[in-house]
Write a protein that holds these residues in place. Sequence first.
Motif, PDB file in Angstrom:
ATOM      1  N   GLN A   1     -41.977  -2.530   3.902  1.00 40.92           N
ATOM      2  CA  GLN A   1     -43.311  -2.022   4.242  1.00 40.92           C
ATOM      3  C   GLN A   1     -43.265  -1.177   5.512  1.00 40.92           C
ATOM      4  O   GLN A   1     -43.916  -0.139   5.593  1.00 40.92           O
TER       5      GLN A   1
ATOM      6  N   GLN B   1     -47.272  -8.636  -5.076  1.00 37.28           N
ATOM      7  CA  GLN B   1     -48.130  -8.240  -3.956  1.00 37.28           C
ATOM      8  C   GLN B   1     -47.336  -7.417  -2.936  1.00 37.28           C
ATOM      9  O   GLN B   1     -47.821  -6.427  -2.401  1.00 37.28           O
ATOM     10  N   LYS B   2     -46.080  -7.821  -2.689  1.00 39.44           N
ATOM     11  CA  LYS B   2     -45.261  -7.105  -1.705  1.00 39.44           C
ATOM     12  C   LYS B   2     -44.862  -5.719  -2.229  1.00 39.44           C
ATOM     13  O   LYS B   2     -44.847  -4.753  -1.476  1.00 39.44           O
TER      14      LYS B   2
ATOM     15  N   PHE C   1     -48.320   1.745   1.225  1.00 40.99           N
ATOM     16  CA  PHE C   1     -47.995   2.315   2.541  1.00 40.99           C
ATOM     17  C   PHE C   1     -47.193   3.616   2.430  1.00 40.99           C
ATOM     18  O   PHE C   1     -47.362   4.514   3.243  1.00 40.99           O
TER      19      PHE C   1
ATOM     20  N   GLU D   1     -46.521  -3.902  -4.337  1.00 39.46           N
ATOM     21  CA  GLU D   1     -47.726  -3.053  -4.308  1.00 39.46           C
ATOM     22  C   GLU D   1     -48.039  -2.566  -2.893  1.00 39.46           C
ATOM     23  O   GLU D   1     -48.465  -1.430  -2.699  1.00 39.46           O
ATOM     24  N   GLN D   2     -47.825  -3.449  -1.902  1.00 37.98           N
ATOM     25  CA  GLN D   2     -48.055  -3.064  -0.510  1.00 37.98           C
ATOM     26  C   GLN D   2     -47.127  -1.912  -0.100  1.00 37.98           C
ATOM     27  O   GLN D   2     -47.544  -0.967   0.564  1.00 37.98           O
TER      28      GLN D   2
ATOM     29  N   ASN E   1     -40.994  -7.253   4.183  1.00 40.12           N
ATOM     30  CA  ASN E   1     -41.603  -6.691   5.388  1.00 40.12           C
ATOM     31  C   ASN E   1     -40.908  -5.442   5.914  1.00 40.12           C
ATOM     32  O   ASN E   1     -41.561  -4.506   6.355  1.00 40.12           O
TER      33      ASN E   1
ATOM     34  N   ASN F   1     -47.497 -11.678   5.525  1.00 44.80           N
ATOM     35  CA  ASN F   1     -47.448 -11.248   4.121  1.00 44.80           C
ATOM     36  C   ASN F   1     -47.156 -12.444   3.212  1.00 44.80           C
ATOM     37  O   ASN F   1     -46.087 -12.575   2.638  1.00 44.80           O
TER      38      ASN F   1
ATOM     39  N   TYR G   1     -44.192   2.805   5.474  1.00 37.88           N
ATOM     40  CA  TYR G   1     -45.222   3.345   6.362  1.00 37.88           C
ATOM     41  C   TYR G   1     -44.636   4.455   7.237  1.00 37.88           C
ATOM     42  O   TYR G   1     -45.252   5.513   7.426  1.00 37.88           O
TER      43      TYR G   1
ATOM     44  N   VAL H   1     -48.791  -3.106   9.052  1.00 37.05           N
ATOM     45  CA  VAL H   1     -48.030  -3.553   7.877  1.00 37.05           C
ATOM     46  C   VAL H   1     -47.879  -5.086   7.868  1.00 37.05           C
ATOM     47  O   VAL H   1     -47.078  -5.636   7.123  1.00 37.05           O
ATOM     48  N   ARG H   2     -48.662  -5.747   8.715  1.00 33.95           N
ATOM     49  CA  ARG H   2     -48.734  -7.207   8.801  1.00 33.95           C
ATOM     50  C   ARG H   2     -47.420  -7.874   9.211  1.00 33.95           C
ATOM     51  O   ARG H   2     -47.183  -9.030   8.898  1.00 33.95           O
TER      52      ARG H   2
END
Length: 420
Positions: free
Chosen positions: A88, A112-113, A120, A115-116, A85, A316, A92, A54-55
């Motif tokens: 994410q 972007q965050k 997940f 969508e991530q 973060n 991220n 996950y 998840v970076r």
Amino acid sequence: MHTNTVYFPTLEAIKKAATTLEGVAAKTPLDKNLRLSKEYQAEIYLKREDLQIVRSYKIRGAYNKIQSLTAIQKANGIVCASAGNHAQGVAYSCKELEIHGTIFMPAPTPKQKVEQVAMFGENFVEIVLIGDTYDDSYKAAIQQCTEQKKTFVHPFDDEKVIEGQGTVGLELIDQLVEPLDYLFVPVGGGGLSAGVSSVFKQLSPKTKVIGVEPLGAPSMLTSITNNVNTELETVDKFVDGASVKRVGDLTFAICKENLYKMVTVPEGKVCQTILEMYNKDAVVVEPAGALSISVLDFFKEEIKGKRVACIVSGSNNDITRTPEIKEKALLYANLKHYFIVRFPQRAGALKEFVAEILGPDDDITYFEYSKKINRENGPAVVGIELKSESDLKPLVERMKARKFYGDYLNNNPDLFEFLI
């Protein structure tokens, strides 16, 4: 919420978390960075938590917490609030454990965050964008917890979350051939610093563990200085992964005891680091992930010849922020300057400014007349990028001598924000 007895995570609890995380969180590499080692004449290692699935390291605490819930709690579902973060990591974990989660995020969270998080969590999470800040999202999340008897997964102020983040410290100790002299850890709410410092306190007590916060959000430094957990009235949200108004009660108590020192880094310095890591090392770091590397500059004398590690907490970074990052870096380096230029009432004044006032390497990057009428004589806001910091003084002298100088805006934040 918490009793008066101070909680310190035990090594057993952190080792148990490491077992729980096997096969879920990656054991991230500890890389020696040759460029930084050469620059600071030290052995500089980077603990690459930006390489998690998840970076960011947040998967560790989130999964450890959610896995620890009772069957009834898991059935009822979980809730979290996060600007990125942590969301994410929770998303996950929900998918892995097949638990339903509702994730509250502030409305301005980069697309972007969002969508991530959706990617997940898949069909196990529902994302609710609400409010302008993390605090707004937090309130909405707590309300849903109370109304629907769900479990709140706190981003940092939770024993299981702290123990999960502490596994970064266990891995670090495991990966080192010889003990570290210094360890730099980014601090937001304090989960990572609380967990990691607890491991080092027990297994490598001579290592100086230093927490690093953004200058615009010094909540842990303020709290440690005041010796009481203190809420800041305002924070600069640029380093979004580490900008909290109030650190955790648990994390504050731990960091107060365990950290050798708490320091801050200006946002512009963080931006320089982001650009350098990308351009020179092909490593993408988010602002919070750059904190531990940015701070090296302020310790260059102290760390010479020493063994140093920096935890790179996440990657991220939203690419749409690149112009803003570049701008902040140039302002910090004293290479970008904004002026109000008053063009003298003589023919060819603009041409004269470009040809004779600007230095050979100076670049106009911003130009806007303050009046739409009477352009020839009206003042203009002009942004100039210099090749070297030393070019500023002669530029200002030429402007003043030829009656072009109106005002310097860099030192006038209110006017600067209004005009630029």
